[in-house]
Each structure stands twice: as C-alpha cells, then as structure tokens.
Motif scaffolding. Structure first.
Motif, PDB file in Angstrom:
ATOM      1  N   ASP A 190       8.483 108.695 -60.027  1.00 40.81           N
ATOM      2  CA  ASP A 190       8.952 108.616 -61.536  1.00 40.81           C
ATOM      3  C   ASP A 190      10.007 109.936 -61.600  1.00 40.81           C
ATOM      4  O   ASP A 190      10.369 110.615 -60.954  1.00 40.81           O
ATOM      5  N   ALA A 191      10.824 109.606 -62.674  1.00 39.20           N
ATOM      6  CA  ALA A 191      11.954 110.522 -62.826  1.00 39.20           C
ATOM      7  C   ALA A 191      11.502 111.366 -64.093  1.00 39.20           C
ATOM      8  O   ALA A 191      10.623 111.044 -65.232  1.00 39.20           O
ATOM      9  N   ARG A 192      11.884 112.542 -64.068  1.00 45.54           N
ATOM     10  CA  ARG A 192      11.464 113.676 -65.152  1.00 45.54           C
ATOM     11  C   ARG A 192      11.861 113.114 -66.528  1.00 45.54           C
ATOM     12  O   ARG A 192      13.144 112.508 -66.791  1.00 45.54           O
ATOM     13  N   CYS A 193      11.077 113.265 -67.873  1.00 46.36           N
ATOM     14  CA  CYS A 193      11.567 112.821 -68.904  1.00 46.36           C
ATOM     15  C   CYS A 193      12.714 113.889 -69.760  1.00 46.36           C
ATOM     16  O   CYS A 193      13.041 113.473 -70.457  1.00 46.36           O
ATOM     17  N   LEU A 249       3.534 113.489 -63.121  1.00 42.71           N
ATOM     18  CA  LEU A 249       4.904 113.017 -62.673  1.00 42.71           C
ATOM     19  C   LEU A 249       4.605 112.203 -61.254  1.00 42.71           C
ATOM     20  O   LEU A 249       5.127 110.889 -61.350  1.00 42.71           O
ATOM     21  N   ASN A 250       4.131 112.625 -60.334  1.00 42.28           N
ATOM     22  CA  ASN A 250       3.967 112.228 -58.804  1.00 42.28           C
ATOM     23  C   ASN A 250       2.473 111.966 -58.509  1.00 42.28           C
ATOM     24  O   ASN A 250       1.750 112.939 -58.906  1.00 42.28           O
ATOM     25  N   LEU A 284       5.602 105.962 -67.529  1.00 48.02           N
ATOM     26  CA  LEU A 284       6.669 106.758 -67.191  1.00 48.02           C
ATOM     27  C   LEU A 284       6.319 108.238 -67.672  1.00 48.02           C
ATOM     28  O   LEU A 284       5.509 108.468 -68.758  1.00 48.02           O
ATOM     29  N   HIS A 285       6.850 109.149 -66.772  1.00 49.16           N
ATOM     30  CA  HIS A 285       6.833 110.654 -67.539  1.00 49.16           C
ATOM     31  C   HIS A 285       7.071 110.846 -68.717  1.00 49.16           C
ATOM     32  O   HIS A 285       8.250 110.297 -69.161  1.00 49.16           O
TER      33      HIS A 285
END
Length: 284
Positions: free
Chosen positions: A230-233, A207-208, A192-193
């Motif tokens: 992914d979603a940003r952290c 991220l991507n 994960l990010h």
C-alpha cells in the motif's frame, strides 16, 4: 556608542547562550546514541538467547515486528459508524469513519500476543507501547489515554508522525506495563492506508502486512497472498536514531538558528503543552 560594560555584558550573554546550545545539542546526540547502543544490545540478546527461555516464539516474531508495526493495545476504543468500540470487539466488515476515504469497511484485523516468561522480570524495552495521555494533542484529544506501539503514526498538522518521536516525559511516555503479564496488540487493515480515530485521536491504519500475525492465515483465506504494498495516505516524517538526532539538534539551536522541520515544530509544541498541563495539574 554603547557603554563598554554593556558591550561586555552582551558578549558574555551571547557566549552563555552558545554554550547552552552546545550542551543541549550534545545531550540530544548522546541520548540518541545511547538508544542506538541499547537497541543493538537488545537485538544481540534476542539472537543469543532465542533458544534459552520459554519466550522464543514471541521474541522471534517481535524482532521482525517491532520496527514498523502500527498497533493498538487491547482495550483501545476505536470510532465506528455506530459509535466507539474496543478494538478487540471489532470484526471484518465493520465500518469506520476515516480522514481520507469517508466510511470504509475493515478488511482485516491482525493480532499479536506477547507474554512474559518470567513475571518477576520487566518487559523487553521495545515491546512496551507508548502512552499518549488525555488531551496530549489538544483539548480532549485523545479523550482518554491512548496506548499504541512506538512506530505507530499519529496524523498531526497534515503529516504522519510515529509516536516514538513525540515522547516528552509528561503527557507522552513509555508505558511500563509492569502489572501485565501479557500484551495483546491489534492491527486494523482497510482496503487502503488511511487515518481512523482511536480514543478520539487520528491514527494511521495498518500499512504493510506481517506474516507473523497469529491469524495471518485468516487474511489468506479471505484475500489470498498480498500482491502489492500500500501507499501511505499522507507524508510520513520517519523515525529511528538518525532522525531523532537531527531533529533534537535542530530544536536545540532554534533559539539562535531556526531550521526546524515539521516534526521538530510538532514535537516542541506538544512538549510545551505537556509542561503546561503538568503545571496545571500541580495547582489543581
């Protein structure tokens, strides 16, 4: 009643301040518009010359890569569970301390090499990384000069800030790399990010995915095609000419009307810090 001369003096002072604000705001706008024109010109150069020199593959990949890749330059020290190691020496499965997810294993490391076809010419502007000088963010943060690509975000005051937004001409500058004929960049992808530590500074992970990585097949062998993004952290402030124009203008008028946002305040504080460190070095 105030003295008439004092009144006129106050009026003149206010007028000078307003003129100054206008000049600063116009300068920031002009600088940002200039960067737009340069970016367009360079993109046109790529499109018109991709078949005319010996650097075709690099330029083609970089057109798609430079806008959003978050990479570390070769030699960057990354904090692992066993101590700091150079990014090029890391491997899938190595454990990294993170800000949000505790200790996490590396899922994949992307590699991007770029070469100058003509050592006598300078690098294409946007391929150059940004140098974040020692202590630019705080005392010993980073603990040594950090080199990352322009869109790469640093985690500062709870937000992700692309380093290109923080260039100040003192402690955060574009690295000209004139002594290098090859630049090698590395992505670090976790499940994960998240935010890891490079030269002691908090930096985002990949991220991507970008299939232009020379070792993307390695990822496919391990995990198959990426299914979801992914979603940003953490919140991200964005980057690009429109963001820069608005941000610099808000900072320019802040002595009179303070409408600064998180990005503006962070940049202004780091700029002040950079000036202070420069003055200290001059008197050292």
């Amino acid at each position: 009643m105030p003295d008439l001369e004092e009144l006129f003096t106050g009026i003149r002072k206010t007028r000078r301040n307003l003129i100054k604000a206008g000049v600063i705001g116009a300068s920031a706008t002009f600088a940002s518009l200039t960067s737009i024109r340069q970016a367009v010109a360079e993109n046109n150069h790529y499109e018109n010359n991709s078949d005319q020199d010996g650097n075709d593959d690099d330029q083609s990949r970089y057109r798609h890569w430079h806008r959003y890749r978050n990479c570390f330059l070769k030699g960057t020290m990354i904090r692992t569970a066993d101590g700091d190691r150079k990014v090029e020496d890391l491997a899938i499965g190595d454990l990294l301390p993170t800000v949000f997810g505790g200790i996490r294993p590396i899922q994949w490391i992307g590699r991007y090499p770029f070469k100058r076809s003509d050592p006598g010419k300078g690098w294409v502007k946007d391929v150059l990384p940004v140098r974040v000088g020692r202590s630019a963010l705080g005392p010993d943060v980073p603990y040594a000069d950090l080199y990352v690509t322009k869109p790469h975000s640093l985690f500062i005051d709870g937000v992700l800030v692309p380093v290109c937004n923080l260039i100040n001409g003192t402690t955060i500058t574009v690295y000209d790399a004139r002594e290098l004929d090859e630049l090698m960049f590395f992505h670090i992808k976790l499940e994960l990010h998240d935010v890891i530590y490079a030269e002691g500074a908090p930096c985002e992970t990949l991220l991507n995915f970008d299939e232009n990585a020379i070792n993307f097949a390695e990822y496919l062998r391990h995990y198959g095609p990426p299914i979801i993004k992914d979603a940003r952290c953490a919140p991200w402030v964005g980057f690009g000419p429109p963001v820069e124009i608005k941000s610099h203008f808000r900072s320019a008028i802040s002595p009179w009307i303070d409408r600064r946002q998180k990005l503006d305040i962070i940049r202004d504080e780091l700029e002040k810090r950079g000036i202070a460190l420069l003055r200290e070095s001059e008197f050292a």
